[in-house]
Design a protein around this motif. Sequence first.
Motif: not given
Length: 74
Positions: A4-5, A22-25, A27-31, A41-45
Motif C-alpha cells: 500500500i502506498n 499501519a496496524e489498521s491497514l 488488518d483490513v488488507i489481511t482480511r 507493506s505500507v508506505a506513506l508518501e
Amino acid sequence: MPHINIKHFPKDFTGEERERLAESLTDVITRHFGVSEDAVSVALEPVEQAVWNETVHGPEITGRPHLLIKHPNY
C-alpha cells in the motif's frame, strides 16, 4: 504482496500514529486478500499540495480511473 502506498499532503505523524495506521491497514488488507500480516507493506508518501494535481490527481486518479475502487469528490 500486497503493498500500500498512500500519497497525501504533508502531515507529521507521531510514531504511535504511524504504528496505529499501519496496524489498521494491515488488518483490513489481511482480511480482504487472505494473506498473513508478514506479507503486507505500507508506505506513506507526502506530496506537496502545490504539485498534487500534476503528480497525483492527473496521472493516478483521472489518468487511471479503471484502477480506482473509490473516487474522490473534489
